[in-house]
Design a protein around this motif. Structure first.
Motif, short mmCIF file in Angstrom:
data_model
loop_
_atom_site.label_atom_id
_atom_site.label_comp_id
_atom_site.label_asym_id
_atom_site.label_seq_id
_atom_site.Cartn_x
_atom_site.Cartn_y
_atom_site.Cartn_z
N THR A 54 0.82 -1.23 0.00
CA THR A 54 0.00 0.00 0.00
C THR A 54 0.85 1.27 0.00
O THR A 54 0.37 2.33 -0.38
N GLU A 55 2.13 1.18 0.42
CA GLU A 55 2.98 2.37 0.37
C GLU A 55 3.91 2.37 -0.84
O GLU A 55 4.93 3.04 -0.84
N LEU A 56 3.53 1.62 -1.88
CA LEU A 56 4.33 1.62 -3.11
C LEU A 56 4.22 3.00 -3.81
O LEU A 56 3.13 3.57 -3.87
N VAL A 260 -3.35 9.74 5.48
CA VAL A 260 -3.82 9.46 6.84
C VAL A 260 -4.04 7.97 6.97
O VAL A 260 -4.48 7.31 6.02
N TYR A 261 -3.64 7.42 8.12
CA TYR A 261 -3.89 6.00 8.36
C TYR A 261 -4.33 5.77 9.79
O TYR A 261 -4.00 6.54 10.69
N LEU A 262 -5.13 4.71 9.96
CA LEU A 262 -5.61 4.32 11.29
C LEU A 262 -5.21 2.86 11.49
O LEU A 262 -5.61 1.99 10.71
N GLY A 273 -1.95 8.39 12.01
CA GLY A 273 -0.78 9.14 11.52
C GLY A 273 -1.02 9.52 10.08
O GLY A 273 -2.02 9.16 9.50
N ALA A 274 -0.10 10.15 9.51
CA ALA A 274 0.99 10.89 10.11
C ALA A 274 1.25 12.09 9.22
O ALA A 274 1.08 12.02 7.99
N THR A 275 1.72 13.18 9.82
CA THR A 275 2.14 14.31 8.99
C THR A 275 3.50 13.99 8.38
O THR A 275 4.18 13.06 8.82
N LEU A 316 11.10 11.77 14.02
CA LEU A 316 11.86 12.17 12.82
C LEU A 316 12.23 10.95 12.00
O LEU A 316 12.95 10.06 12.48
N ARG A 317 11.73 10.89 10.76
CA ARG A 317 12.12 9.81 9.86
C ARG A 317 13.48 10.17 9.24
O ARG A 317 13.63 11.30 8.75
N PRO A 318 14.42 9.24 9.19
CA PRO A 318 15.69 9.54 8.52
C PRO A 318 15.56 9.29 7.02
O PRO A 318 15.41 8.16 6.59
N HIS A 342 13.71 6.03 6.27
CA HIS A 342 12.57 6.89 5.95
C HIS A 342 11.25 6.32 6.47
O HIS A 342 11.11 6.09 7.66
N ARG A 343 10.29 6.02 5.57
CA ARG A 343 8.97 5.54 6.02
C ARG A 343 8.98 4.06 6.40
O ARG A 343 7.97 3.53 6.84
N ASN A 344 10.11 3.37 6.17
CA ASN A 344 10.08 1.90 6.21
C ASN A 344 10.95 1.26 7.28
O ASN A 344 11.30 0.10 7.17
N1 GLY Z 1 5.21 4.49 7.07
C1 GLY Z 1 4.37 5.45 7.64
C2 GLY Z 1 4.95 6.76 7.86
O1 GLY Z 1 6.12 6.98 7.66
O2 GLY Z 1 4.20 7.65 8.26
#
Ligand code: GLY
Length: 384
Positions: A54-56, A260-262, A273-275, A316-318, A342-344
Protein backbone atom coordinates in the motif's frame (compact mmCIF):
# COMPACT_ATOMS: atom_id res chain seq x y z
CA UNK A 1 39.28 8.91 29.60
CA UNK A 2 38.65 5.16 29.68
CA UNK A 3 38.64 3.21 26.46
CA UNK A 4 36.53 0.11 25.95
CA UNK A 5 37.21 -2.26 23.13
CA UNK A 6 34.74 -4.44 21.22
CA UNK A 7 34.69 -6.07 17.83
CA UNK A 8 31.57 -4.22 16.67
CA UNK A 9 30.39 -0.86 17.97
CA UNK A 10 26.85 0.14 16.99
CA UNK A 11 26.17 3.87 17.31
CA UNK A 12 22.43 4.26 17.88
CA UNK A 13 20.12 1.98 19.87
CA UNK A 14 16.87 2.39 17.97
CA UNK A 15 15.33 -0.69 16.35
CA UNK A 16 17.81 -0.61 13.45
CA UNK A 17 20.83 -0.42 15.77
CA UNK A 18 19.39 -3.05 18.09
CA UNK A 19 18.57 -5.56 15.36
CA UNK A 20 22.08 -5.07 13.95
CA UNK A 21 23.60 -5.65 17.40
CA UNK A 22 21.45 -8.74 18.05
CA UNK A 23 22.23 -10.37 14.71
CA UNK A 24 25.95 -9.50 14.95
CA UNK A 25 26.18 -10.98 18.47
CA UNK A 26 24.42 -14.13 17.22
CA UNK A 27 27.28 -14.46 14.70
CA UNK A 28 29.78 -14.45 17.55
CA UNK A 29 30.93 -10.81 17.50
CA UNK A 30 31.52 -8.98 20.76
CA UNK A 31 29.11 -6.03 20.39
CA UNK A 32 28.68 -2.68 22.15
CA UNK A 33 25.77 -0.28 21.55
CA UNK A 34 26.25 3.43 22.31
CA UNK A 35 23.04 5.36 22.90
CA UNK A 36 21.85 7.58 25.77
CA UNK A 37 18.43 5.92 25.66
CA UNK A 38 18.52 2.49 23.96
CA UNK A 39 15.14 1.37 22.62
CA UNK A 40 14.11 4.97 21.87
CA UNK A 41 14.13 6.79 18.55
CA UNK A 42 11.58 6.93 15.76
CA UNK A 43 10.08 3.52 16.67
CA UNK A 44 8.56 5.12 19.77
CA UNK A 45 6.38 7.22 17.47
CA UNK A 46 5.89 4.94 14.43
CA UNK A 47 2.56 3.21 13.79
CA UNK A 48 4.21 -0.06 12.73
CA UNK A 49 2.51 -0.66 9.39
CA UNK A 50 4.24 -3.33 7.33
CA UNK A 51 2.97 -1.76 4.14
CA UNK A 52 5.20 -2.80 1.24
CA UNK A 53 2.21 -2.91 -1.14
CA UNK A 54 0.00 0.00 0.00
CA UNK A 55 2.98 2.37 0.37
CA UNK A 56 4.33 1.62 -3.11
CA UNK A 57 5.35 4.78 -5.00
CA UNK A 58 6.29 5.41 -8.63
CA UNK A 59 10.06 5.36 -9.03
CA UNK A 60 10.62 3.17 -5.96
CA UNK A 61 10.65 -0.23 -7.70
CA UNK A 62 14.13 -1.11 -6.40
CA UNK A 63 13.13 -0.26 -2.86
CA UNK A 64 10.02 -2.41 -3.34
CA UNK A 65 12.28 -5.46 -3.76
CA UNK A 66 13.91 -4.84 -0.37
CA UNK A 67 10.56 -4.03 1.28
CA UNK A 68 9.07 -7.30 0.00
CA UNK A 69 12.14 -9.26 1.07
CA UNK A 70 11.73 -7.91 4.59
CA UNK A 71 7.95 -8.45 4.64
CA UNK A 72 8.54 -12.10 3.68
CA UNK A 73 10.98 -12.45 6.60
CA UNK A 74 8.55 -10.99 9.15
CA UNK A 75 6.66 -14.14 10.22
CA UNK A 76 9.88 -16.06 11.03
CA UNK A 77 11.58 -12.99 12.47
CA UNK A 78 8.65 -12.24 14.80
CA UNK A 79 8.36 -15.90 15.85
CA UNK A 80 12.10 -16.13 16.58
CA UNK A 81 12.17 -12.91 18.60
CA UNK A 82 9.04 -13.87 20.53
CA UNK A 83 10.37 -17.37 21.29
CA UNK A 84 13.74 -16.00 22.33
CA UNK A 85 12.45 -13.27 24.65
CA UNK A 86 8.98 -14.52 25.63
CA UNK A 87 7.67 -11.04 24.67
CA UNK A 88 4.62 -10.41 22.52
CA UNK A 89 5.37 -8.03 19.62
CA UNK A 90 1.78 -7.19 18.72
CA UNK A 91 2.38 -8.71 15.27
CA UNK A 92 -0.99 -8.90 13.49
CA UNK A 93 -1.58 -10.30 10.04
CA UNK A 94 -4.63 -8.10 9.72
CA UNK A 95 -4.31 -6.72 6.17
CA UNK A 96 -4.92 -3.16 4.99
CA UNK A 97 -7.74 -1.32 3.25
CA UNK A 98 -6.81 1.84 1.32
CA UNK A 99 -9.93 3.85 0.47
CA UNK A 100 -10.95 6.83 -1.66
CA UNK A 101 -13.27 9.60 -0.46
CA UNK A 102 -13.81 11.53 -3.69
CA UNK A 103 -13.32 11.22 -7.45
CA UNK A 104 -9.72 12.51 -7.33
CA UNK A 105 -8.78 10.05 -4.56
CA UNK A 106 -10.43 7.29 -6.52
CA UNK A 107 -8.38 8.11 -9.65
CA UNK A 108 -5.19 8.15 -7.57
CA UNK A 109 -6.04 4.83 -5.96
CA UNK A 110 -6.82 3.31 -9.39
CA UNK A 111 -3.38 4.46 -10.49
CA UNK A 112 -1.80 2.80 -7.45
CA UNK A 113 -3.75 -0.38 -8.21
CA UNK A 114 -2.40 -0.41 -11.78
CA UNK A 115 1.16 0.08 -10.50
CA UNK A 116 0.71 -2.74 -7.99
CA UNK A 117 -0.54 -5.06 -10.71
CA UNK A 118 2.31 -4.16 -13.03
CA UNK A 119 4.63 -4.98 -10.15
CA UNK A 120 3.02 -8.39 -9.64
CA UNK A 121 1.54 -7.49 -6.25
CA UNK A 122 -1.70 -8.85 -4.80
CA UNK A 123 -4.41 -6.24 -4.24
CA UNK A 124 -8.13 -6.26 -4.97
CA UNK A 125 -10.34 -3.34 -6.06
CA UNK A 126 -13.53 -3.01 -3.98
CA UNK A 127 -16.60 -0.81 -4.38
CA UNK A 128 -17.51 1.60 -1.59
CA UNK A 129 -20.23 -0.78 -0.43
CA UNK A 130 -17.77 -3.69 -0.29
CA UNK A 131 -15.34 -1.53 1.73
CA UNK A 132 -18.06 -0.68 4.25
CA UNK A 133 -19.10 -4.32 4.50
CA UNK A 134 -15.52 -5.11 5.59
CA UNK A 135 -15.27 -2.06 7.86
CA UNK A 136 -18.72 -0.82 8.96
CA UNK A 137 -17.25 2.26 10.73
CA UNK A 138 -16.14 3.76 7.40
CA UNK A 139 -17.89 6.95 6.24
CA UNK A 140 -20.88 6.39 3.93
CA UNK A 141 -19.19 8.52 1.24
CA UNK A 142 -16.29 6.10 0.65
CA UNK A 143 -16.09 5.67 -3.15
CA UNK A 144 -14.00 2.51 -3.40
CA UNK A 145 -10.81 1.00 -2.13
CA UNK A 146 -7.97 -1.45 -2.39
CA UNK A 147 -7.91 -4.53 -0.22
CA UNK A 148 -4.35 -5.68 0.48
CA UNK A 149 -4.37 -8.73 2.71
CA UNK A 150 -0.56 -9.00 2.71
CA UNK A 151 0.17 -5.66 4.46
CA UNK A 152 0.26 -6.30 8.20
CA UNK A 153 1.31 -4.48 11.38
CA UNK A 154 3.52 -4.79 14.46
CA UNK A 155 3.72 -2.67 17.62
CA UNK A 156 7.08 -0.84 17.25
CA UNK A 157 7.35 -0.11 20.99
CA UNK A 158 7.06 -3.80 21.80
CA UNK A 159 9.47 -4.60 18.99
CA UNK A 160 12.04 -2.20 20.50
CA UNK A 161 11.54 -3.66 23.99
CA UNK A 162 11.97 -7.23 22.73
CA UNK A 163 15.10 -6.33 20.77
CA UNK A 164 16.56 -4.75 23.92
CA UNK A 165 15.94 -7.98 25.82
CA UNK A 166 17.34 -10.10 23.00
CA UNK A 167 20.50 -7.97 22.87
CA UNK A 168 21.00 -8.24 26.62
CA UNK A 169 20.58 -12.02 26.46
CA UNK A 170 23.21 -12.47 23.76
CA UNK A 171 25.70 -10.39 25.74
CA UNK A 172 25.55 -7.02 23.97
CA UNK A 173 27.09 -4.28 26.15
CA UNK A 174 25.21 -0.99 26.38
CA UNK A 175 26.98 2.29 26.86
CA UNK A 176 24.59 5.12 27.68
CA UNK A 177 26.03 8.21 26.04
CA UNK A 178 25.95 10.41 22.95
CA UNK A 179 28.58 9.65 20.32
CA UNK A 180 30.07 13.05 19.52
CA UNK A 181 32.89 12.18 17.18
CA UNK A 182 34.01 9.32 14.98
CA UNK A 183 37.66 8.52 15.62
CA UNK A 184 39.68 7.85 12.48
CA UNK A 185 43.29 6.66 12.47
CA UNK A 186 45.23 6.20 9.23
CA UNK A 187 42.08 6.28 7.06
CA UNK A 188 40.23 3.75 9.19
CA UNK A 189 37.33 4.20 11.65
CA UNK A 190 38.53 2.93 15.02
CA UNK A 191 35.71 3.97 17.36
CA UNK A 192 33.87 6.99 18.73
CA UNK A 193 34.33 9.53 21.50
CA UNK A 194 31.26 10.14 23.65
CA UNK A 195 30.07 13.49 24.97
CA UNK A 196 31.63 12.75 28.39
CA UNK A 197 35.02 12.14 26.76
CA UNK A 198 34.92 8.35 26.96
CA UNK A 199 36.57 6.71 23.96
CA UNK A 200 35.02 3.48 22.69
CA UNK A 201 37.20 1.53 20.28
CA UNK A 202 36.15 -1.23 17.91
CA UNK A 203 37.28 -3.17 14.86
CA UNK A 204 34.12 -2.10 13.00
CA UNK A 205 31.69 0.78 13.66
CA UNK A 206 28.07 0.70 12.46
CA UNK A 207 26.42 4.11 12.35
CA UNK A 208 22.70 3.52 12.98
CA UNK A 209 21.76 6.86 14.48
CA UNK A 210 18.65 7.59 12.38
CA UNK A 211 18.55 11.22 11.23
CA UNK A 212 21.51 12.03 13.49
CA UNK A 213 23.72 9.75 11.39
CA UNK A 214 24.36 12.65 9.04
CA UNK A 215 25.72 14.84 11.82
CA UNK A 216 28.45 12.79 13.50
CA UNK A 217 31.65 14.87 13.67
CA UNK A 218 34.81 13.31 12.32
CA UNK A 219 33.16 11.43 9.43
CA UNK A 220 34.96 12.42 6.19
CA UNK A 221 32.71 14.56 4.01
CA UNK A 222 32.33 12.16 1.09
CA UNK A 223 31.32 9.39 3.52
CA UNK A 224 28.85 11.37 5.66
CA UNK A 225 25.36 9.82 5.45
CA UNK A 226 23.17 12.08 3.28
CA UNK A 227 20.14 11.81 5.56
CA UNK A 228 17.77 14.52 6.74
CA UNK A 229 14.96 14.44 9.30
CA UNK A 230 11.34 14.35 8.07
CA UNK A 231 8.94 15.10 10.90
CA UNK A 232 5.88 12.92 11.50
CA UNK A 233 3.17 13.77 14.04
CA UNK A 234 1.18 10.77 15.27
CA UNK A 235 -1.82 10.40 17.60
CA UNK A 236 -2.86 7.53 19.83
CA UNK A 237 -6.49 6.97 20.78
CA UNK A 238 -8.08 4.22 22.83
CA UNK A 239 -11.02 2.08 21.77
CA UNK A 240 -13.03 1.16 24.90
CA UNK A 241 -13.85 -2.57 25.13
CA UNK A 242 -17.54 -1.86 24.55
CA UNK A 243 -16.72 -0.25 21.14
CA UNK A 244 -14.47 -3.12 19.95
CA UNK A 245 -13.84 -4.19 17.28
CA UNK A 246 -13.81 -0.62 16.02
CA UNK A 247 -11.70 -1.46 12.97
CA UNK A 248 -10.48 -4.93 11.99
CA UNK A 249 -7.55 -3.89 9.81
CA UNK A 250 -5.40 -0.88 8.98
CA UNK A 251 -7.45 1.70 7.09
CA UNK A 252 -5.77 4.44 5.11
CA UNK A 253 -6.52 7.14 2.55
CA UNK A 254 -5.13 10.17 0.82
CA UNK A 255 -7.23 13.14 1.93
CA UNK A 256 -6.54 16.55 0.30
CA UNK A 257 -3.15 15.21 -0.79
CA UNK A 258 -2.10 14.18 2.74
CA UNK A 259 -1.78 10.57 3.85
CA UNK A 260 -3.82 9.46 6.84
CA UNK A 261 -3.89 6.00 8.36
CA UNK A 262 -5.61 4.32 11.29
CA UNK A 263 -3.88 1.29 12.77
CA UNK A 264 -5.98 -0.70 15.28
CA UNK A 265 -4.11 -2.82 17.83
CA UNK A 266 -5.51 -5.82 19.61
CA UNK A 267 -5.06 -4.07 22.99
CA UNK A 268 -7.46 -1.27 21.99
CA UNK A 269 -4.84 1.28 20.93
CA UNK A 270 -5.72 3.08 17.70
CA UNK A 271 -2.78 4.88 16.07
CA UNK A 272 -3.58 7.75 13.70
CA UNK A 273 -0.78 9.14 11.52
CA UNK A 274 0.99 10.89 10.11
CA UNK A 275 2.14 14.31 8.99
CA UNK A 276 5.20 14.56 6.77
CA UNK A 277 7.00 17.84 7.37
CA UNK A 278 10.39 19.15 6.25
CA UNK A 279 11.11 21.23 9.35
CA UNK A 280 14.61 20.20 10.30
CA UNK A 281 15.02 18.98 13.86
CA UNK A 282 11.72 20.34 15.15
CA UNK A 283 9.65 17.76 17.06
CA UNK A 284 6.91 20.08 18.35
CA UNK A 285 3.40 18.67 18.35
CA UNK A 286 1.33 21.45 16.82
CA UNK A 287 -2.36 22.27 17.04
CA UNK A 288 -2.40 22.34 13.23
CA UNK A 289 -0.86 18.88 12.92
CA UNK A 290 -3.28 17.34 15.42
CA UNK A 291 -6.22 19.17 13.83
CA UNK A 292 -5.39 17.98 10.31
CA UNK A 293 -4.92 14.37 11.37
CA UNK A 294 -8.18 14.33 13.33
CA UNK A 295 -10.06 16.16 10.56
CA UNK A 296 -8.87 13.72 7.88
CA UNK A 297 -9.34 10.63 10.08
CA UNK A 298 -12.85 11.86 10.96
CA UNK A 299 -13.76 12.14 7.28
CA UNK A 300 -12.69 8.54 6.89
CA UNK A 301 -14.12 7.10 10.11
CA UNK A 302 -16.52 9.62 11.72
CA UNK A 303 -16.82 7.63 14.96
CA UNK A 304 -13.23 8.37 16.01
CA UNK A 305 -14.19 11.70 17.58
CA UNK A 306 -15.91 9.78 20.41
CA UNK A 307 -12.69 7.98 21.38
CA UNK A 308 -10.33 9.21 24.12
CA UNK A 309 -7.22 10.86 22.69
CA UNK A 310 -4.42 9.42 24.81
CA UNK A 311 -1.18 10.61 23.22
CA UNK A 312 0.23 13.07 20.69
CA UNK A 313 3.84 12.81 19.64
CA UNK A 314 6.24 13.71 16.84
CA UNK A 315 9.25 11.80 15.54
CA UNK A 316 11.86 12.17 12.82
CA UNK A 317 12.12 9.81 9.86
CA UNK A 318 15.69 9.54 8.52
CA UNK A 319 15.31 10.25 4.80
CA UNK A 320 17.94 9.81 2.07
CA UNK A 321 17.95 11.54 -1.35
CA UNK A 322 16.28 8.51 -3.02
CA UNK A 323 14.06 7.53 -0.05
CA UNK A 324 15.92 4.22 0.29
CA UNK A 325 18.20 3.11 3.13
CA UNK A 326 21.98 3.16 3.25
CA UNK A 327 23.24 -0.27 4.22
CA UNK A 328 26.72 -1.68 4.68
CA UNK A 329 30.35 -0.68 4.13
CA UNK A 330 31.26 2.91 3.25
CA UNK A 331 34.27 4.49 1.54
CA UNK A 332 35.98 4.62 4.96
CA UNK A 333 37.40 1.29 6.14
CA UNK A 334 35.84 0.08 9.36
CA UNK A 335 32.69 2.24 9.00
CA UNK A 336 29.32 0.80 7.96
CA UNK A 337 25.95 2.54 7.74
CA UNK A 338 22.47 1.35 8.67
CA UNK A 339 20.27 4.41 8.27
CA UNK A 340 18.03 6.33 5.85
CA UNK A 341 15.04 3.98 6.29
CA UNK A 342 12.57 6.89 5.95
CA UNK A 343 8.97 5.54 6.02
CA UNK A 344 10.08 1.90 6.21
CA UNK A 345 12.20 1.47 9.33
CA UNK A 346 9.88 -0.96 11.07
CA UNK A 347 9.21 -2.93 7.88
CA UNK A 348 12.92 -3.14 7.03
CA UNK A 349 14.09 -4.22 10.50
CA UNK A 350 14.42 -7.99 9.77
CA UNK A 351 16.30 -7.63 6.50
CA UNK A 352 18.53 -4.86 7.88
CA UNK A 353 19.72 -7.04 10.75
CA UNK A 354 20.50 -9.88 8.37
CA UNK A 355 22.27 -7.68 5.81
CA UNK A 356 24.43 -5.86 8.37
CA UNK A 357 25.46 -9.08 10.13
CA UNK A 358 26.46 -10.51 6.75
CA UNK A 359 28.39 -7.37 5.85
CA UNK A 360 30.20 -7.33 9.21
CA UNK A 361 31.20 -10.98 8.79
CA UNK A 362 32.21 -10.91 5.11
CA UNK A 363 32.84 -7.28 4.17
CA UNK A 364 30.29 -7.74 1.36
CA UNK A 365 26.61 -6.94 0.88
CA UNK A 366 24.29 -9.84 0.09
CA UNK A 367 22.55 -9.58 -3.30
CA UNK A 368 19.27 -8.31 -1.83
CA UNK A 369 21.04 -5.21 -0.46
CA UNK A 370 23.53 -4.38 -3.20
CA UNK A 371 21.49 -1.46 -4.62
CA UNK A 372 21.46 0.13 -1.17
CA UNK A 373 25.20 0.53 -0.71
CA UNK A 374 26.06 3.96 0.78
CA UNK A 375 28.67 4.21 -1.98
CA UNK A 376 25.90 5.14 -4.45
CA UNK A 377 26.08 8.64 -3.00
CA UNK A 378 29.84 8.97 -2.78
CA UNK A 379 31.23 11.92 -4.73
CA UNK A 380 33.44 9.87 -7.03
CA UNK A 381 30.45 7.95 -8.38
CA UNK A 382 28.35 10.99 -9.27
CA UNK A 383 28.08 11.72 -13.02
CA UNK A 384 30.39 14.48 -14.22
N1 GLY B 1 5.21 4.49 7.07
C1 GLY B 1 4.37 5.45 7.64
C2 GLY B 1 4.95 6.76 7.86
O1 GLY B 1 6.12 6.98 7.66
O2 GLY B 1 4.20 7.65 8.26
Amino acid sequence: MSSRTSEVLVVGGGIIGLVTAWRAAQRGFGVTVADPEPGGGAAQVAAGMLAAVTELHHGEQTLLGLNLASAQRYPDFAAELTDFTGQDLGYRRCGTLAVALDADDRAELRELHALQRRSGLASEWLTGRECRRLEPMLAPGVRGGLRVDGDHQIDPRRLAAALLTACAWVGVTFHRGWAERLDVVRDRAVGVTLADGTALTADQVVLAGGSLSGRLAGVPEGVLAPVRPVKGQVLRLTVPARRAPFLQRTVRAVVRGGHVYLVPRENGELVVGATSEELGWDTTVTAGGVYELLRDAHELVPGITELPLTETRAGLRPCSPDNAPLLGPTGLDGLLLATGHHRNGVLLTPVTGEVLAHALATGELPDVARPFTPRRFSRTELPA
